[in-house]
Design an enzyme around this catalytic site. Structure first.
Site, PDB file in Angstrom:
ATOM      1  NE  ARG A 169      34.322  47.912  50.758  1.00  0.00           N
ATOM      2  CZ  ARG A 169      33.988  46.674  51.125  1.00  0.00           C
ATOM      3  NH1 ARG A 169      34.733  46.017  51.989  1.00  0.00           N
ATOM      4  NH2 ARG A 169      32.917  46.079  50.628  1.00  0.00           N
ATOM      5  CG  HIS A 187      30.084  37.033  47.251  1.00  0.00           C
ATOM      6  ND1 HIS A 187      30.264  36.037  46.310  1.00  0.00           N
ATOM      7  CD2 HIS A 187      31.260  37.145  47.916  1.00  0.00           C
ATOM      8  CE1 HIS A 187      31.485  35.560  46.409  1.00  0.00           C
ATOM      9  NE2 HIS A 187      32.112  36.206  47.374  1.00  0.00           N
ATOM     10  CB  CYS A 233      60.949  40.469  22.537  1.00  0.00           C
ATOM     11  SG  CYS A 233      62.257  39.226  22.440  1.00  0.00           S
TER      12      CYS A 233
END
Length: 896
Positions: free
Chosen positions: A353, A471, A845
């Site tokens: 992946r 992890h 803005c």
């Protein structure tokens, strides 16, 4: 005929390919593609994401006719692998894994070794002659299936394993015998019976369907939901399920398993990078149960490891793995994250992946791949997540301060950057403390998907166990958080840890250096980020591609200088009211507010004039000939005066009036809804002398700086909160009088613009009329969102998070523009404004000016520029380039 729901892959053929990610998920599409390009992949099949959607529509039940397609695909897998699912003599075992279209590492469920029972385990023993491997695989299956499918807490099993190891007087799982694991299978099943009241399922097909359902169900478990929210992954995408033949890395010393990246995911360095374990299964590498070994000798040296690298102990298989990774990277033209298994000296790739990476790595990889001729500049620019650039714009530890600090421990430099915070030891505490405004470092033995909310809340993560692909490491890199993993020198006990004789309790300050792996006692000073090398090259490409200008919101010369450093091309919003709070000037401001008549106000304003002029001179000097938009006073006057008795007494003393007089004036300024009250241009209408002073200060400053520097300054004066064109026309006329006075006094022919903010629905609806008086529009999307939705931004946090969580809205409209509502007002105003005044300058803005999704919308409606805070300028530059690549419109003004 019903749509195809199950896609086979194996033997160099596949029903799907890489283009089918939405249907097959990233993992399924890549498994199919790997087969097509000749990579050795164990055969299997993918159940589509559409089935996941159907599963939830049917109340978490499988479609009735899915079984036939699964059986047909399973038969193909059996033929490819030369084994039969559930067969006592020659059993096929499978893994069942999730696979969404967007990578969600570790967030959803997996079951390995599925198909084992008391009968098929004998078949595995007879085939392999290895009872220890067979029973180790069997107990792993029972343990994993029980946790994922049956909901049994894994602590029950880990406690039993520790108990057996203690009885056998061994430390490692690998030291346990076949008989130990066999006994444990029975013990684990007894635990299941006790915890669930039901027997563990033995029939392989019942196991398979239960696991498929569990993977679909894991799409909606809390950690997956949290991850999707953090990464803007829609809930309706669903996940695919991949059922794949098992291959084994735990069959002995000729077997192994590992995780690898084709380039370094932390730094982006062009070197093969990863970890592996001999005689282990995949989850062992990421779980941190054993210390992983490096794949390359270079990696081993960099980590200071004494364990042999794969390059040293499995040289032939290492070369095969290198051939495979090069083939995959060249095919996908991006850095890949690989999982592999070696079973009895045969290499199998289990998945590839696109690899998660830090912003620093993403940038370096994109630039180097362009220079290598692998991708184009446009592809390089499109490939880096604009929001992730934020990771590069934050401080690093001051080396001088770091040198004097107490370095308590060193772990793995799993995710770069520096973080300081108070130590907490649970994810729940991290979230709770952070919600109370405290900076925290999450300290864990190892993290799991259930910790995702605490990791998100923390400044950084420290774990005692786990490698560079654990992890904690993967998730931290994805979040852009510093992480030190596998720090075995720290010993955690309850809510404290010790290292080298130092004890850190909950709430004590620690600092992490995720770039070196160091854990430091206390708070360490930081230095600003350095943006050089690949960053400069990459941003130059982005600037060549984008068509919108990028300005900054800056109120001080320091802000302006910082923004220029980050590539700002002007100021889109200078808030004059922020200057009022500085130093002694607040006294003069309060004197002006509390004055009883115009003469008193003008006297106080005369004191403020030189201060404002000095402010604007500083900003003009920093900006040179870049455009500067200055907004005249906007907030209600009550914001500048004290509301407590003590503060009012202090003001009264300075002004020489009684406290009661101040109190009375404060009471007179009170409004029930000040944000919709006496503010913006309404102040200018009521007290024109305030705007007159500000316009004079702006023009005098501009003339002075233009004369000193020779720069062609063009100040842009912005009148806020206009709803009626007559408000603008009236104030513009008064401004022109002052401007002409100053230009005459200064003998200057300075060019200037007068425009307005579009921040009320009425202004957007009548933009064609307003454009006849305004030379530019700046969309104040903060107020426009409030007024269009009837929601107070300051109070919305109480319920908007619920709206997002319940799927009522996709995103907080104060974070990303509400395209369907507020966006339509902007689109209408753009079209009406340009029709009435061709070439009118249009910008934004509000806070949305630094949000990539909002910038995409700004490009689509044809704005000339966006403006955002200084630190978000690089993000806006990249997002604007990506918006241009998407095919959006180009604005009409060449001088934005």
């Amino acid at each position: 005929m019903a749509a195809k729901r199950v896609y086979y892959f194996g033997d160099g053929t596949a029903d799907g390919d890489a283009s089918m990610k939405n249907l097959l998920g990233g993992k399924g599409a890549n498994l199919a593609e790997m087969n097509r390009i000749g990579i050795m992949v164990p055969a299997g099949f993918t159940i589509t994401t559409e089935v996941c959607t159907e599963y939830y529509r049917l109340g978490r039940k499988m479609p009735g006719d899915l079984n036939d397609e699964v059986e047909a695909a399973l038969a193909k897998v059996e033929k490819s692998m030369g084994a039969k699912f559930g067969d006592p003599a020659n059993p096929l075992l499978v893994s069942v894994r999730s696979g969404a279209r967007a990578s969600m590492p570790g967030m959803m469920d997996t079951v390995l070794n599925l198909g084992l029972n008391d009968t098929t385990v004998q078949g595995i023993i007879n085939k392999t002659g290895n009872p220890r491997f067979a029973y180790d695989s069997y107990r792993r299956f029972v343990q994993m299936f029980s946790g994922v499918v049956l909901g049994v807490d894994g602590e029950h099993f880990e406690h039993h394993i520790d108990k057996v190891k203690s009885a056998r007087k061994v430390k490692l799982d690998t030291d346990l015998s076949a008989d130990d694991w066999k006994e444990m299978v029975s013990a684990f099943k007894a635990i299941v019976k006790k915890q669930t009241g039901k027997d563990f399922p033995d029939e392989p097909r019942a196991q398979l369907w239960a696991a498929i359902g569990a993977v679909f169900s894991s799409w909606m478990k809390p950690s997956a939901i949290t991850y999707r929210k953090l990464h803007d992954i829609p809930a309706d995408w669903g996940t695919a399920v991949n059922v794949q033949s098992m291959v084994y890395g735990n069959m002995g010393d000729d077997s192994a398993t590992g995780v690898a990246f084709t380039r370094d995911p932390s730094t982006g360095d062009h070197r093969f990078y990863g970890e592996f374990l001999i005689n282990a299964q995949g989850e062992d590498v990421v779980a941190g149960i054993r210390t992983p070994q490096q794949i390359t000798k270079v990696g081993k040296d960099l980590q200071g490891s004494t364990l042999p690298a794969m390059e040293e102990v499995m040289p032939d298989l290492y070369r095969q793995l290198c051939d495979a990774y090069k083939k995959l990277e060249n095919h996908y033209r991006d850095m890949q994250d690989l999982e592999f298994t070696i079973q009895q000296n045969k290499l199998w790739l289990l998945q590839t992946r696109t690899g998660k990476r830090t912003a620093k790595a993403a940038l370096k990889i994109a630039v180097e791949m362009e220079l290598e001729g692998m991708i184009t500049k446009e592809e390089a620019v499109a490939r880096v997540d604009a929001s992730a650039l934020d990771q590069l714009l934050h401080p690093t530890l001051d080396p001088a301060a770091k040198k004097k600090a107490n370095k308590m421990a060193v772990g793995l430099a799993a995710s770069p950057g520096a973080a300081t915070g108070m130590a907490v030891f649970t994810a729940d505490d991290a979230e709770a403390w952070a919600n109370n405004g405290k900076k925290v470092i999450l300290v864990r033995e190892e993290t799991s998907p259930e910790d995702i909310h605490g990791m998100s809340a923390a400044q950084g993560i420290l774990t005692a166990r786990g490698g560079m692909t654990s992890h904690a490491a993967v998730v931290a890199r994805g979040m852009g958080k510093p992480c030190v993993s596998g720090c075995g020198e720290i010993k955690i006990s309850g809510k404290k840890f010790t290292a080298k004789g130092t004890t850190i309790k909950e709430g004590d300050w620690i600092t992490l250096d995720g770039s070196t792996g160091e854990v430091i006692e206390g708070q360490i000073a930081t230095l600003p980020a350095e943006l050089t090398g690949e960053f400069g090259t990459f941003m130059k490409w982005a600037d060549e591609i984008r068509t919108m200008k990028v300005r900054t919101n800056a109120d001080t010369p320091a802000d302006a200088a910082q923004a220029i450093k980050y590539g700002a091309e002007g100021i889109g919003l200078c808030r004059t009211e922020h200057m009022f709070f500085e130093g002694e000037r607040i006294i003069a401001v309060r004197e002006m507010i509390l004055a009883s008549d115009e003469a008193g106000r003008r006297k106080a304003l005369a004191k403020i004039l030189p201060m404002q002029r000095g402010d604007f001179e500083g900003i003009f000097k920093e900006m040179g000939d870049r455009p500067v938009t200055i907004r005249l006073l906007d907030p209600p006057l009550h914001e500048f005066i004290p509301h407590d008795a003590k503060g009012q007494e202090e003001v009264a003393k300075v002004l020489g009036v009684s406290p009661d007089e101040v109190k009375s004036r404060v009471a007179g300024l009170k409004e029930f809804n000040p944000m919709l009250g006496h503010r913006g241009c309404r102040l200018g209408i009521t007290y024109p002398e305030i705007y007159e002073m500000q316009v004079r200060a702006i023009m005098e400053a501009a003339c002075n700086v233009a004369a000193q520097t020779g720069k062609a300054l063009v100040p842009e004066i912005m009148i806020p909160l206009v709803g009626y064109v007559k408000e603008l026309a009236s104030l513009k006329e008064k401004c022109e009088v002052v401007i002409q006075e100053v230009l005459k006094e200064k003998k200057s022919n300075l060019t200037y613009l007068i425009g307005t903010m579009i921040e009320l629905p009425r202004a957007a609806l009548t933009a064609d009329v307003i454009a006849k008086e305004a030379q530019f529009f700046s969309f104040g999307t903060n107020d426009l969102t409030q007024t269009a939705l009837g929601i107070s931004r300051d109070d919305a946090g109480v319920f908007l998070t619920e709206y997002v969580a319940k799927g009522l809205i996709e995103k907080d409209p104060f974070v990303s523009i509400d395209v369907e509502g507020v966006g339509q007002l902007i689109k209408m105003a753009v079209e009406k404004g340009r029709k009435a005044r061709p070439g009118i300058k249009l910008g934004i803005c509000g806070e949305h000016g630094g949000d990539p999704a909002s910038i995409m919308f700004c490009q689509q409606v044809g704005l000339d520029y966006v403006s955002c805070s200084p630190f978000r300028v690089p993000i806006a530059r990249l997002a604007a380039a990506q918006a241009a690549l998407s095919g959006g419109k180009k604005g009409s003004s060449s001088t934005a």
